[in-house]
Design an enzyme around this catalytic site. Structure first.
Site, PDB file in Angstrom:
ATOM      1  N   SER A 156       0.873  -1.178   0.000  1.00  0.00           N
ATOM      2  CA  SER A 156       0.000   0.000   0.000  1.00  0.00           C
ATOM      3  C   SER A 156       0.908   1.226   0.000  1.00  0.00           C
ATOM      4  O   SER A 156       2.079   1.131   0.402  1.00  0.00           O
ATOM      5  CB  SER A 156      -0.855  -0.013   1.273  1.00  0.00           C
ATOM      6  OG  SER A 156      -1.447   1.247   1.477  1.00  0.00           O
ATOM      7  N   TYR A 169      -2.102  -0.806  10.298  1.00  0.00           N
ATOM      8  CA  TYR A 169      -2.221  -1.144   8.872  1.00  0.00           C
ATOM      9  C   TYR A 169      -0.958  -0.697   8.132  1.00  0.00           C
ATOM     10  O   TYR A 169      -0.348  -1.490   7.396  1.00  0.00           O
ATOM     11  CB  TYR A 169      -3.474  -0.485   8.283  1.00  0.00           C
ATOM     12  CG  TYR A 169      -3.654  -0.729   6.800  1.00  0.00           C
ATOM     13  CD1 TYR A 169      -4.235  -1.906   6.331  1.00  0.00           C
ATOM     14  CD2 TYR A 169      -3.234   0.214   5.859  1.00  0.00           C
ATOM     15  CE1 TYR A 169      -4.397  -2.133   4.974  1.00  0.00           C
ATOM     16  CE2 TYR A 169      -3.398  -0.003   4.504  1.00  0.00           C
ATOM     17  CZ  TYR A 169      -3.983  -1.175   4.054  1.00  0.00           C
ATOM     18  OH  TYR A 169      -4.146  -1.393   2.700  1.00  0.00           O
TER      19      TYR A 169
HETATM   20  P1  NDP Z   1     -11.599  -5.994   0.831  1.00  0.00           P
HETATM   21  O1  NDP Z   1     -11.890  -5.612   2.227  1.00  0.00           O
HETATM   22  O2  NDP Z   1     -12.576  -5.725  -0.237  1.00  0.00           O
HETATM   23  O3  NDP Z   1     -11.188  -7.518   0.756  1.00  0.00           O
HETATM   24  C1  NDP Z   1     -10.313  -8.077   1.710  1.00  0.00           C
HETATM   25  C2  NDP Z   1     -10.403  -9.561   1.635  1.00  0.00           C
HETATM   26  O4  NDP Z   1      -9.581 -10.101   2.665  1.00  0.00           O
HETATM   27  C3  NDP Z   1     -11.824 -10.080   1.857  1.00  0.00           C
HETATM   28  O5  NDP Z   1     -12.080 -11.139   0.975  1.00  0.00           O
HETATM   29  C4  NDP Z   1     -11.773 -10.564   3.307  1.00  0.00           C
HETATM   30  O6  NDP Z   1     -12.664 -11.629   3.596  1.00  0.00           O
HETATM   31  C5  NDP Z   1     -10.327 -11.064   3.383  1.00  0.00           C
HETATM   32  N1  NDP Z   1      -9.914 -11.182   4.770  1.00  0.00           N
HETATM   33  C6  NDP Z   1      -9.863 -10.219   5.709  1.00  0.00           C
HETATM   34  N2  NDP Z   1      -9.514 -10.739   6.898  1.00  0.00           N
HETATM   35  C7  NDP Z   1      -9.350 -12.069   6.703  1.00  0.00           C
HETATM   36  C8  NDP Z   1      -9.017 -13.154   7.546  1.00  0.00           C
HETATM   37  N3  NDP Z   1      -8.805 -12.994   8.855  1.00  0.00           N
HETATM   38  N4  NDP Z   1      -8.943 -14.395   7.014  1.00  0.00           N
HETATM   39  C9  NDP Z   1      -9.173 -14.600   5.706  1.00  0.00           C
HETATM   40  N5  NDP Z   1      -9.504 -13.610   4.841  1.00  0.00           N
HETATM   41  C10 NDP Z   1      -9.598 -12.358   5.346  1.00  0.00           C
HETATM   42  O7  NDP Z   1     -10.206  -5.234   0.511  1.00  0.00           O
HETATM   43  P2  NDP Z   1      -9.487  -4.870  -0.861  1.00  0.00           P
HETATM   44  O8  NDP Z   1      -9.905  -5.786  -1.941  1.00  0.00           O
HETATM   45  O9  NDP Z   1      -9.568  -3.420  -1.023  1.00  0.00           O
HETATM   46  O10 NDP Z   1      -7.972  -5.180  -0.445  1.00  0.00           O
HETATM   47  C11 NDP Z   1      -7.186  -6.204  -1.008  1.00  0.00           C
HETATM   48  C12 NDP Z   1      -5.743  -5.911  -0.699  1.00  0.00           C
HETATM   49  O11 NDP Z   1      -5.347  -4.685  -1.334  1.00  0.00           O
HETATM   50  C13 NDP Z   1      -5.452  -5.712   0.787  1.00  0.00           C
HETATM   51  O12 NDP Z   1      -4.214  -6.305   1.101  1.00  0.00           O
HETATM   52  C14 NDP Z   1      -5.381  -4.206   0.946  1.00  0.00           C
HETATM   53  O13 NDP Z   1      -4.588  -3.833   2.034  1.00  0.00           O
HETATM   54  C15 NDP Z   1      -4.744  -3.815  -0.391  1.00  0.00           C
HETATM   55  N6  NDP Z   1      -4.957  -2.428  -0.785  1.00  0.00           N
HETATM   56  C16 NDP Z   1      -6.208  -1.995  -1.181  1.00  0.00           C
HETATM   57  C17 NDP Z   1      -6.390  -0.702  -1.603  1.00  0.00           C
HETATM   58  C18 NDP Z   1      -7.723  -0.187  -2.055  1.00  0.00           C
HETATM   59  O14 NDP Z   1      -7.842   1.015  -2.373  1.00  0.00           O
HETATM   60  N7  NDP Z   1      -8.754  -1.011  -2.121  1.00  0.00           N
HETATM   61  C19 NDP Z   1      -5.261   0.270  -1.648  1.00  0.00           C
HETATM   62  C20 NDP Z   1      -4.014  -0.293  -1.207  1.00  0.00           C
HETATM   63  C21 NDP Z   1      -3.879  -1.585  -0.809  1.00  0.00           C
HETATM   64  P3  NDP Z   1     -14.214 -11.349   3.945  1.00  0.00           P
HETATM   65  O15 NDP Z   1     -14.811 -10.823   2.674  1.00  0.00           O
HETATM   66  O16 NDP Z   1     -14.709 -12.674   4.335  1.00  0.00           O
HETATM   67  O17 NDP Z   1     -14.208 -10.319   5.041  1.00  0.00           O
END
Ligand code: NDP
Length: 249
Positions: A156, A169
């Site tokens: 990120s 984070y």
């Molecule tokens: P979302 O919140 O949409 O998706 C996150 C996913 O991670 C979900 O499927 C969630 O599962 C899963 N997850 C969270 N906790 C757990 C856990 N304990 N065990 C298993 N699965 C878990 O986030 P994004 O798609 O936005 O993010 C994806 C990646 O991109 C992350 O690493 C984020 O930090 C990074 N990122 C995103 C940005 C953005 O603007 N969107 C910018 C910079 C980085 P569930 O749906 O079941 O909760």
């Protein structure tokens, strides 16, 4: 247009490859799992909410792409034994593994360090860093069997330059960059596994909305629009790319 925006992956880029995607049920992970399947991969859908994983599974099967596998796992609770069981299951059912997209993570609280709740801190560091370390460690022997394996971590902007109130984070994303760099350096020259990071940039997902509740969501791309780098780093066109942290946008 950047080089990555111009990149044109072949339709069968990931044919016969087995790729594990964490957090595959929602947001960027959901888009990546479907994109990898659309390019020929057998995808292992790992996440904590079975219903969401089943919906991705159904979408992939309905398109006639390779049948995926579902592996429900909560990264907050998973033990080293759980990761070993996953490795055995992949070995027994598929025989090999060609890639991991470490995508799942949690935002935690956006609050000053002075007030940051210790339990939330530990939870974020565990899900975002320690779980990725344990998963990678358990799956390295399977990846070593692949002639061309790729591990992608998800960073990120706040994992490269710290910013106020991003707390655990941001620190977890610095650690993710560090884990990537250490592992990439360890494997460089002695293994065919490449290890890199993607910073997706602002993307229209639930996490983005949680971090920026007042933002106009329409100004950010959908996850499907940022998949070029995810394909490039996972497929053979990125052979030799090692230890890089790249921007998807
Ligand atoms: P979302 O919140 O949409 O998706 C996150 C996913 O991670 C979900 O499927 C969630 O599962 C899963 N997850 C969270 N906790 C757990 C856990 N304990 N065990 C298993 N699965 C878990 O986030 P994004 O798609 O936005 O993010 C994806 C990646 O991109 C992350 O690493 C984020 O930090 C990074 N990122 C995103 C940005 C953005 O603007 N969107 C910018 C910079 C980085 P569930 O749906 O079941 O909760």
């Amino acid at each position: 247009m950047t080089a990555i925006e111009k990149y044109q992956p072949s339709q069968d880029l990931l044919k016969n490859r087995v790729i594990l995607v964490t957090g595959a049920g929602d947001g960027i992970g959901r888009a990546a799992a479907k994109t990898y399947a659309a390019h020929g991969a057998t995808v292992i859908l790992l996440g904590r909410t079975s219903k969401k994983l089943e919906s991705v599974y159904d979408d992939i099967v309905a398109q006639g792409w390779p049948q995926p596998l579902i592996h429900p796992l909560d990264l907050e609770l998973a033990t080293p034994e759980d990761y070993d069981q996953l490795a055995s299951a992949i070995h027994d059912e598929l025989g090999h593994l060609d890639g991991i997209l470490h995508n799942a993570s949690m935002l935690g609280k956006r609050t000053p360090i002075a007030n940051y709740d210790v339990n939330t801190w530990c939870q974020v560091m565990h899900v975002n860093v320690t779980a990725q370390f344990m998963l990678t460690q358990a799956l390295l022997p399977l990846l070593e069997k692949s002639p061309d394996a790729s591990i992608i971590f998800t960073s990120s902007g706040v994992g490269r330059k710290g910013r106020a109130f991003w707390g655990a984070y941001a620190v977890s994303k610095f650690a993710t960059e560090g884990l990537m760099e250490v592992l990439a350096d360890e494997l460089d020259g002695i293994s065919s596994i490449r290890v890199n990071c993607i910073n997706p940039g602002a993307t229209r997902t639930r996490m983005r909305a949680q971090a920026y509740p007042a933002e106009d969501v329409k100004k950010n791309p959908h996850p499907e629009e940022i998949m070029n780098l995810y394909l490039y780093l996972m497929g053979p066109d990125s052979q030799g790319v090692q230890g890089q942290s790249l921007n998807a946008q």
